[in-house]
Design a protein around this motif. Structure first.
Motif, mmCIF file in Angstrom:
data_model
loop_
_atom_site.group_PDB
_atom_site.id
_atom_site.type_symbol
_atom_site.label_atom_id
_atom_site.label_comp_id
_atom_site.label_asym_id
_atom_site.label_seq_id
_atom_site.Cartn_x
_atom_site.Cartn_y
_atom_site.Cartn_z
ATOM 1 N N PHE A 73 0.678 -1.183 -0.197
ATOM 2 C CA PHE A 73 -0.141 0.128 0.009
ATOM 3 C C PHE A 73 0.726 1.170 0.014
ATOM 4 C CE2 PHE A 73 -2.866 -3.145 2.215
ATOM 5 C CZ PHE A 73 -4.077 -2.962 1.512
ATOM 6 N N TRP A 74 0.412 2.023 -0.838
ATOM 7 C CA TRP A 74 0.992 3.721 -0.677
ATOM 8 C C TRP A 74 0.056 4.278 0.565
ATOM 9 C CZ3 TRP A 74 5.180 5.873 -3.258
ATOM 10 C CH2 TRP A 74 5.629 5.066 -4.106
ATOM 11 N N MET A 75 0.853 4.867 1.313
ATOM 12 C CA MET A 75 0.233 5.674 2.749
ATOM 13 C C MET A 75 0.453 6.882 2.772
ATOM 14 S SD MET A 75 0.679 2.481 5.405
ATOM 15 C CE MET A 75 0.326 3.668 7.062
ATOM 16 N N GLY A 76 -0.605 7.776 3.440
ATOM 17 C CA GLY A 76 -0.432 9.171 3.836
ATOM 18 C C GLY A 76 -1.065 9.208 5.305
ATOM 19 N N CYS A 77 -0.497 10.105 6.022
ATOM 20 C CA CYS A 77 -0.843 10.210 7.611
ATOM 21 C C CYS A 77 -0.916 11.918 7.684
ATOM 22 C CB CYS A 77 0.430 9.746 8.455
ATOM 23 S SG CYS A 77 0.288 10.081 10.091
ATOM 24 N N TYR A 78 -2.132 12.027 8.590
ATOM 25 C CA TYR A 78 -2.564 13.393 8.868
ATOM 26 C C TYR A 78 -3.000 13.582 10.305
ATOM 27 C CZ TYR A 78 -3.212 11.828 3.877
ATOM 28 O OH TYR A 78 -2.982 11.251 2.781
ATOM 29 N N GLY A 79 -2.291 14.500 10.878
ATOM 30 C CA GLY A 79 -2.739 14.553 11.983
ATOM 31 C C GLY A 79 -2.880 16.155 12.535
ATOM 32 N N ILE A 80 -3.742 16.475 13.631
ATOM 33 C CA ILE A 80 -4.225 17.603 13.929
ATOM 34 C C ILE A 80 -4.149 17.448 15.640
ATOM 35 C CG2 ILE A 80 -5.912 19.386 14.364
ATOM 36 C CD1 ILE A 80 -7.120 18.765 11.748
ATOM 37 N N GLY A 81 -3.641 18.325 16.404
ATOM 38 C CA GLY A 81 -3.487 18.474 17.889
ATOM 39 C C GLY A 81 -4.594 19.245 18.337
ATOM 40 N N ILE A 82 -5.815 18.568 18.658
ATOM 41 C CA ILE A 82 -7.091 19.145 19.108
ATOM 42 C C ILE A 82 -6.872 19.924 20.060
ATOM 43 C CG2 ILE A 82 -9.495 18.986 19.875
ATOM 44 C CD1 ILE A 82 -8.829 18.059 16.686
ATOM 45 N N SER A 83 -6.319 19.480 21.440
ATOM 46 C CA SER A 83 -6.176 20.208 22.620
ATOM 47 C C SER A 83 -4.854 21.119 22.593
ATOM 48 C CB SER A 83 -5.924 19.123 23.732
ATOM 49 O OG SER A 83 -4.607 18.266 23.429
ATOM 50 N N ARG A 84 -4.103 20.901 21.580
ATOM 51 C CA ARG A 84 -2.771 21.907 21.545
ATOM 52 C C ARG A 84 -3.270 23.295 20.686
ATOM 53 N NH1 ARG A 84 2.988 22.614 19.443
ATOM 54 N NH2 ARG A 84 3.633 21.139 21.098
ATOM 55 N N LEU A 85 -4.355 22.882 19.685
ATOM 56 C CA LEU A 85 -5.051 23.904 18.917
ATOM 57 C C LEU A 85 -5.694 24.927 19.704
ATOM 58 C CD1 LEU A 85 -6.670 23.450 15.496
ATOM 59 C CD2 LEU A 85 -7.653 24.951 17.387
ATOM 60 N N ALA A 86 -6.377 24.439 20.746
ATOM 61 C CA ALA A 86 -7.178 25.015 21.667
ATOM 62 C C ALA A 86 -6.297 26.068 22.336
ATOM 63 C CB ALA A 86 -8.136 24.406 22.939
ATOM 64 N N GLN A 87 -5.112 25.492 22.900
ATOM 65 C CA GLN A 87 -4.310 26.412 23.560
ATOM 66 C C GLN A 87 -3.535 27.658 22.548
ATOM 67 O OE1 GLN A 87 -2.006 25.041 26.967
ATOM 68 N NE2 GLN A 87 -0.293 26.595 26.691
ATOM 69 N N ALA A 88 -3.262 27.161 21.299
ATOM 70 C CA ALA A 88 -2.617 27.822 20.480
ATOM 71 C C ALA A 88 -3.425 29.121 20.007
ATOM 72 C CB ALA A 88 -2.299 27.275 19.145
ATOM 73 N N ALA A 89 -4.864 28.688 19.919
ATOM 74 C CA ALA A 89 -5.798 29.681 19.793
ATOM 75 C C ALA A 89 -5.577 30.805 20.741
ATOM 76 C CB ALA A 89 -7.157 29.149 19.581
ATOM 77 N N VAL A 90 -5.507 30.421 22.062
ATOM 78 C CA VAL A 90 -5.461 31.293 23.011
ATOM 79 C C VAL A 90 -4.155 32.240 22.930
ATOM 80 C CG1 VAL A 90 -5.122 31.825 25.515
ATOM 81 C CG2 VAL A 90 -6.743 30.139 24.637
ATOM 82 N N GLU A 91 -3.053 31.599 22.622
ATOM 83 C CA GLU A 91 -1.600 32.371 22.511
ATOM 84 C C GLU A 91 -1.727 33.340 21.547
ATOM 85 O OE1 GLU A 91 2.093 32.898 23.878
ATOM 86 O OE2 GLU A 91 0.766 31.411 24.695
ATOM 87 N N GLN A 92 -2.548 33.070 20.606
ATOM 88 C CA GLN A 92 -2.602 34.049 19.294
ATOM 89 C C GLN A 92 -3.625 35.135 19.681
ATOM 90 O OE1 GLN A 92 -4.145 33.187 15.149
ATOM 91 N NE2 GLN A 92 -1.917 33.060 14.639
ATOM 92 N N ASN A 93 -4.613 34.754 20.742
ATOM 93 C CA ASN A 93 -5.593 35.642 20.674
ATOM 94 C C ASN A 93 -6.035 35.989 22.282
ATOM 95 O OD1 ASN A 93 -7.415 35.619 17.842
ATOM 96 N ND2 ASN A 93 -6.704 33.376 18.303
#
Length: 596
Positions: A462-482
């Motif tokens: 198989f040819w494979m791809g991988c895709y991640g998002i840090g859900i809890s990290r995103l929440a804090q990153a939003a605070v750091e920016q806003n």
């Protein structure tokens, strides 16, 4: 929801454990509570934020035809041993929590799920007709961070979305990779974030190509290099660039000079009127690999440049066709332990002899010699003579007569020219990683023997791809920016509540009745509202509202008997005195709802 039932406990003082503003504000606002280092409870306010982020992610990926699943958190060591990652993840500074069950079987708490999903798909999908498949999950992951810090940014337990795609060929993988990049951009835009997409190193995940999505913030752990026009961006671990031409060395007769106690580039230039770009700096490294062997490495790089150890590690991995578990500079203590002749640090040349390694106890007996692109075209240069207090001047590669692997192992820097446009120069900013996508290729399918039957009836990996998002990290990153001096300013799409209604004086019947009327109408029309019905001073309520960062604030105060309220925008800080009809009109336009 009413504040009196929200279990809201805010802090006025900054917690000692919190170093960056987003961590401080999440603790002060009652969004998270620390259990121990790197382990946090998500309190009701943050859980609402996480659910809103999750819904945005799920909706966007479902629209792209992705399937949602839930994979085991406990993973057997065997599949990780097959992929060759068990040792690197569990030994030394490995990040996997490992344990043994009562039968003595080794297990790991999943920091990621490439091995698991590859085995499952190999047992489930057998024909090219069943491909492509794009599958994702959102769940808790575990990483045994050496130094957990910054709250949810680098924690030991966190919520992550990870997805995996399976394809019959590379072309189809690249097509899905492009679709996922577009999906991620949509997700982060809908979350109200300013972000950049940059080229990145694939790290322990592996693969041919990868990109990171970064929220730009001064406190970001990653250094990003971006071209002036914004068309090129990369994490410094991955960034490539064109350096300025160096100062030419006079075409003199090759010679050897005495350079007493001149071990550094700075000392050499100061005492001899040399320029750092005329010097080849030679560094000795030691790489430990999967086979438990230690490989000495000799690096040649221009004197004004620095080695990128990520690029170096990847080069060694590719050369030896195995994972590098550790790479570091060789020390005097290392030499003593090996019982080999002294390496003349500060005076090493690219042609340092392999005979030095003949008595090495546990090292390989030959240097892996690597030269950075910055030195390959130098016609004449200065370098160490492999003898203490001596350097060679006006030498060239022909005179040294030594084979070198030429590649890019240099740290790109701000001010370097961009490879896509020599007129553009790279500038730096800091970023917080919130998403990462990879083209894994056949790395895991090959190691786990995961194959399908192709159109010709033959077995292919198989040819494979991988895709991640840090859900809890995103929440804090939003605070750091806003945020501002008063507290958080949540983007409306992921705010725990969209509107907060404050009763200035809870004992005033008109204020209380007006606030209740507004609250009920907002709820009936699908606007997520919070009613502050506490018997507290108005000032305390205003401070808490600013701290927790609800986008809109309605205050039923002194003008309640005239049917007027204050409408305050948390982001713009604009406050208006309006009647209810005007308030409802403005909010219905803001949240794109039917007329209230």
């Amino acid at each position: 929801m009413r504040v009196s039932r929200l279990m809201l406990v805010t802090l006025r003082d900054v917690p000692a454990e919190a170093d960056i503003i987003s961590h401080q504000l999440l603790l002060r606002g009652g969004f998270i509570r620390r259990l121990t280092g790197g382990i946090y409870a998500y309190m009701p306010l943050l859980w609402k934020v996480l659910k809103k982020i999750t819904l945005i992610v799920e909706k966007e990926l479902t629209n792209k035809g992705c399937l949602q699943t839930l994979l085991p958190q406990l993973q057997p060591s065997e599949i990780w041993e097959k992929s060759g990652r068990w040792k690197s993840y569990t030994e030394g500074e490995g990040i996997m929590f490992s344990l043994k069950d009562r039968q003595g079987k080794e297990l790991g708490l999943g920091p990621t799920h490439e091995e698991v999903i590859t085995q499952i798909i190999s047992q489930t999908v057998h024909s090219y007709k069943q491909l492509p498949i794009n599958i994702f999950q959102i769940q808790t992951k575990f990483r045994d961070e050496i130094r957990p810090r910054f709250g949810l940014m680098r924690s030991r337990e966190f919520i992550m979305k990870d997805g995996y795609s399976f394809h019959a060929n590379e072309s189809d993988l690249k097509s899905t990779y492009s679709e996922m990049r577009d999906a991620y951009q949509n997700i982060f835009n809908k979350c109200g974030l300013d972000f950049v997409c940059v080229d990145a190193d694939s790290g322990a995940i592996g693969g041919a190509a990868s990109q990171e999505f970064m929220v730009t913030a001064e406190s970001g752990e990653d250094l990003i290099l971006i071209s002036s026009d914004g068309k090129y961006g990369a994490n410094q671990e991955k960034a490539v660039s064109i350096i300025e031409d160096g100062k030419l060395l006079k075409n003199d007769k090759p010679s050897i000079i005495k350079t007493y106690n001149q071990k550094t580039i700075e000392e050499l230039c100061k005492h001899n009127n040399f320029h750092s770009t005329q010097i080849i700096k030679v560094l000795a490294y030691l790489a430990t690999c999967d086979d438990n062997k230690k490989y000495p490495i000799l690096i040649s790089i221009r004197g004004d440049q620095e080695v990128n150890e990520i690029k170096l590690s990847n080069t060694i991995s590719h050369r030896l066709k195995q994972n590098v578990l550790d790479i570091r500079a060789i020390s005097n203590e290392d030499i003593k332990k090996q019982g080999i002749a002294d390496i003349p640090f500060g005076f090493i040349g690219p042609d340092l002899g392999d005979n030095l390694l003949s008595k090495a106890n546990t090292w390989e007996k030959k240097f892996i010699r690597i030269s950075d692109n910055s030195v390959k075209d130098l016609k004449g240069f200065i370098c160490g003579n492999n003898i203490k207090d001596e350097h060679k001047v006006s030498y060239n590669w022909k005179l040294l007569n030594t084979d070198q692997l030429i590649c890019d192992i240099r740290k790109a820097k701000p001010g370097d020219r961009c490879i896509h446009d020599r007129k553009q120069k790279l500038k730096e900013c800091r970023g917080i990683e919130i998403g990462h996508i990879f083209q894994l290729g056949t790395k895991y399918s090959n190691s786990l023997n995961a194959t399908f039957t192709n159109e010709k009836g033959l077995e292919d990996p198989f040819w494979m791809g991988c895709y991640g998002i840090g859900i809890s990290r995103l929440a804090q990153a939003a605070v750091e920016q806003n945020h501002d001096d008063l507290g958080i300013i949540w983007p409306a799409s992921i705010a725990p509540f969209e509107v907060i209604i404050i009763i200035a004086n809870i004992k005033n019947t008109e204020q209380r009745n007006l606030a209740e009327e507004i609250y009920q109408k907002l709820i009936e029309n699908g606007i997520d509202a919070l009613l502050d019905d506490r018997d507290e001073r108005a000032g305390i309520k205003f401070k808490d509202a600013d701290l927790i960062g609800i986008p809109w604030r309605i205050v039923a105060g002194r003008e309640a008997n005239s049917g007027l309220v204050e409408l305050h925008n948390r982001k713009t800080k604009a406050t208006e005195s309006l009647d209810l009809a005007s308030v409802f009109k403005k909010l219905s336009e803001e949240f794109n709802t039917e007329k209230l």
